[in-house]
Design a protein around this motif. Structure first.
Motif, PDB file in Angstrom:
ATOM      1  N   ILE A  40       0.841  -1.219   0.000  1.00  0.00           N
ATOM      2  CA  ILE A  40       0.000   0.000   0.000  1.00  0.00           C
ATOM      3  C   ILE A  40       0.868   1.258   0.000  1.00  0.00           C
ATOM      4  CG2 ILE A  40      -2.082  -1.044   1.007  1.00  0.00           C
ATOM      5  CD1 ILE A  40      -1.260   0.239   3.722  1.00  0.00           C
TER       6      ILE A  40
ATOM      7  N   ILE B 126      -8.373   8.436  -1.157  1.00  0.00           N
ATOM      8  CA  ILE B 126      -8.358   7.099  -0.550  1.00  0.00           C
ATOM      9  C   ILE B 126      -9.233   7.058   0.694  1.00  0.00           C
ATOM     10  CG2 ILE B 126      -6.900   5.470   0.746  1.00  0.00           C
ATOM     11  CD1 ILE B 126      -4.574   6.268  -1.014  1.00  0.00           C
TER      12      ILE B 126
ATOM     13  N   ALA C 138      -9.404   4.337   3.598  1.00  0.00           N
ATOM     14  CA  ALA C 138      -8.748   3.115   4.064  1.00  0.00           C
ATOM     15  C   ALA C 138      -9.403   2.630   5.342  1.00  0.00           C
ATOM     16  CB  ALA C 138      -7.259   3.368   4.290  1.00  0.00           C
TER      17      ALA C 138
ATOM     18  N   THR D  20     -15.731  -2.296   4.366  1.00  0.00           N
ATOM     19  CA  THR D  20     -15.081  -1.875   3.112  1.00  0.00           C
ATOM     20  C   THR D  20     -16.013  -2.107   1.927  1.00  0.00           C
ATOM     21  OG1 THR D  20     -12.948  -2.499   4.071  1.00  0.00           O
ATOM     22  CG2 THR D  20     -12.991  -2.091   1.717  1.00  0.00           C
TER      23      THR D  20
ATOM     24  N   GLY E 200      -7.290  -3.992  -2.027  1.00  0.00           N
ATOM     25  CA  GLY E 200      -6.677  -4.360  -0.746  1.00  0.00           C
ATOM     26  C   GLY E 200      -6.925  -5.824  -0.468  1.00  0.00           C
TER      27      GLY E 200
ATOM     28  N   ILE F 175     -10.027   0.962   0.285  1.00  0.00           N
ATOM     29  CA  ILE F 175      -9.023  -0.075   0.557  1.00  0.00           C
ATOM     30  C   ILE F 175      -9.242  -0.725   1.913  1.00  0.00           C
ATOM     31  CG2 ILE F 175      -6.543  -0.566   0.611  1.00  0.00           C
ATOM     32  CD1 ILE F 175      -5.984   2.114  -0.582  1.00  0.00           C
TER      33      ILE F 175
ATOM     34  N   VAL G 206      -7.290  -2.512   4.638  1.00  0.00           N
ATOM     35  CA  VAL G 206      -5.880  -2.698   4.993  1.00  0.00           C
ATOM     36  C   VAL G 206      -5.739  -3.474   6.303  1.00  0.00           C
ATOM     37  CG1 VAL G 206      -5.034  -0.680   3.741  1.00  0.00           C
ATOM     38  CG2 VAL G 206      -5.689  -0.416   6.101  1.00  0.00           C
TER      39      VAL G 206
ATOM     40  N   PRO H 168      -4.405   8.070   4.013  1.00  0.00           N
ATOM     41  CA  PRO H 168      -5.763   8.082   3.479  1.00  0.00           C
ATOM     42  C   PRO H 168      -6.459   9.427   3.750  1.00  0.00           C
ATOM     43  CG  PRO H 168      -5.664   6.750   5.477  1.00  0.00           C
ATOM     44  CD  PRO H 168      -4.293   7.321   5.270  1.00  0.00           C
TER      45      PRO H 168
END
Length: 447
Positions: free
Chosen positions: A95, A107, A109, A120, A138, A158, A160, A173
């Motif tokens: 990432i 982004i 995240a 997500t 991700g 994403i 993560v 992010p």
């Protein structure tokens, strides 16, 4: 002058994505995997004319790198990783590398011990419904790096993991979400929860006053640690315990979304996904959508039309009045706690697998209240028997999905639910949690 050499350790999705992006950005790229590389990933490497090895590491070549991306699955205590660090070679996560080439894109995240995959996917569904040019990357689907290389978008949503957050230096992010923090993966963090907490809070480390941080204030670990980190971003908390001037909260089965002087309300009855933990996930995702400017009516529409994920509280079938639910993604005790907490009918629980240092006592109260039988599905079920033996009279050991499903069906009566929510990793009997979920579903179909 020679091109910079980028070495990639591990040829999984994140490794291959990084390799493709690095090659595109003019690096000389070498991929090294200690195990076998899957055929589809090998095809990617051949197609992009990327040099690779499998089955062992050419140490001299690895240590001649300018920069190394290590797969999230490789721990820092790995001997080769330690040598790389001793030589002062820069180590980045996928990432971090992808972030450097994302351009002006925004982004969102999302991290957390539980609920991050659902949150997500739901955030992506909200952004997509709201017309954003976005991608879901991700831990779900494509790696962030591959997406940046092959199909860049204006917004990346994403998922993560803490492992990916361990090796970041500039990753930032625009919207960061921590769903919750419970003990998980402690084997990677010297069995010290504070190391794991620090990893999770890395998600806000580079945020500025223009960015947004969404977090659950009902989570005691997050609450206790908020003041320990220098958080510069705008805080957008979520809660079920009180009203908030700004953020998302739940009161009298109504979700309130308060942001920049506006207040949107929606009944939790209208949420497509049920259960208390999903109300938290829905608040976090709605707040994230709001923070990137998705309109209220689109958020409302998305919350009503979202379909839950495979292997996460997935309803498989109803046979002779017995419902079968696949929650194979529950690989820790906390996930199973959430699953049991949503159950309204008597439960036959399929539990077990590779135990990551689990403490099952957290489940005792819910098991006593809701579970009439436990079917163990693992090679070592001793701890499960020791914990629940005195409160559940029906308990049986099985070593495959077919036997587990048949035993559970045998114990079940009309109006019961058979819940696969193992609280463990799957590697003793299955390839991964997806394989475990697929075999469970097949066994249900074969009844």
């Amino acid at each position: 002058m020679l091109e910079k050499l980028m070495v990639i350790l591990g040829a999984g999705e994140s490794g291959i994505g990084t390799a493709i992006l690095a090659k595109q950005q003019g690096f000389e790229v070498f991929v090294s995997d200690g195990g076998a590389i899957k055929p589809n990933y090998k095809n990617d490497l051949v197609q992009h004319q990327i040099d690779f090895e499998e089955g062992s590491h050419n140490e001299a070549k690895v240590l001649s790198a300018n920069i190394v991306m290590k797969s999230p699955g490789i721990p820092d205590k790995n001997a080769l990783v330690q040598k790389i660090r001793q030589q002062g070679i820069e180590v980045v996560s996928e990432i971090e590398f992808a972030f450097r080439y994302k351009g002006d894109s925004k982004i969102i995240a999302i991290t957390g011990s539980n609920g991050k995959t659902t949150t997500t996917a739901l955030t992506y569904h909200i952004c997509k419904t709201g017309g954003a040019d976005c991608a879901l990357v991700g831990n779900i689907g494509y790696s962030f790096a591959r997406q940046v290389a092959e199909a860049p978008k204006a917004l990346y949503v994403i998922e993560v993991s803490s492992f990916q957050l361990d090796d970041i230096s500039t990753f930032k992010p625009d919207v960061a979400v921590i769903t919750n923090i419970t003990e998980d993966h402690l084997d990677r963090y010297e069995y010290n929860i504070n190391n794991y907490i620090k990893s999770k809070f890395n998600i806000v480390a580079n945020q500025t006053a223009d960015d947004v941080f969404i977090y659950n204030i009902d989570d005691p670990t997050i609450q206790h640690n908020l003041t320990k980190f220098n958080i510069r971003s705008i805080k957008a908390p979520i809660t079920m315990s009180k009203e908030l001037p700004e953020g998302a909260y739940l009161t009298n089965a109504q979700m309130h979304l308060k942001w920049k002087g506006e207040d949107m309300q929606m009944s939790v009855e209208d949420f497509a996904i049920k259960g208390k933990h999903n109300q938290y996930n829905s608040m976090a995702a709605s707040m994230a959508g709001t923070a990137v400017g998705i309109r209220k009516e689109k958020i409302r529409e998305a919350l009503q039309t979202f379909e839950s994920l495979e292997h996460r509280m997935e309803s498989v079938a109803v046979i002779k009045g017995v419902e079968f639910v696949n929650d194979s993604k529950a690989t820790n005790v906390n996930s199973t706690w959430y699953a049991l907490e949503t159950m309204q009918k008597p439960v036959i629980l399929i539990l077990g697998g590779v135990d990551k240092g689990n403490d099952y006592t957290a489940l005792k109260e819910l098991v006593q209240e809701k579970v009439k039988a436990i079917v163990c599905m693992g090679l070592d079920n001793r701890k499960i028997h020791e914990t629940f033996g005195d409160i559940v009279s029906l308990m049986v050991n099985t070593e495959n999905a077919k036997d587990a499903v048949q035993a559970a069906f045998h114990f079940a009566e009309k109006g019961d639910v058979v819940l696969l929510s193992p609280a463990c990793a799957s590697f003793d009997l299955f390839k991964n949690y997806e394989d475990r979920g697929q075999q469970f579903k097949q066994a249900v179909k074969d009844l």
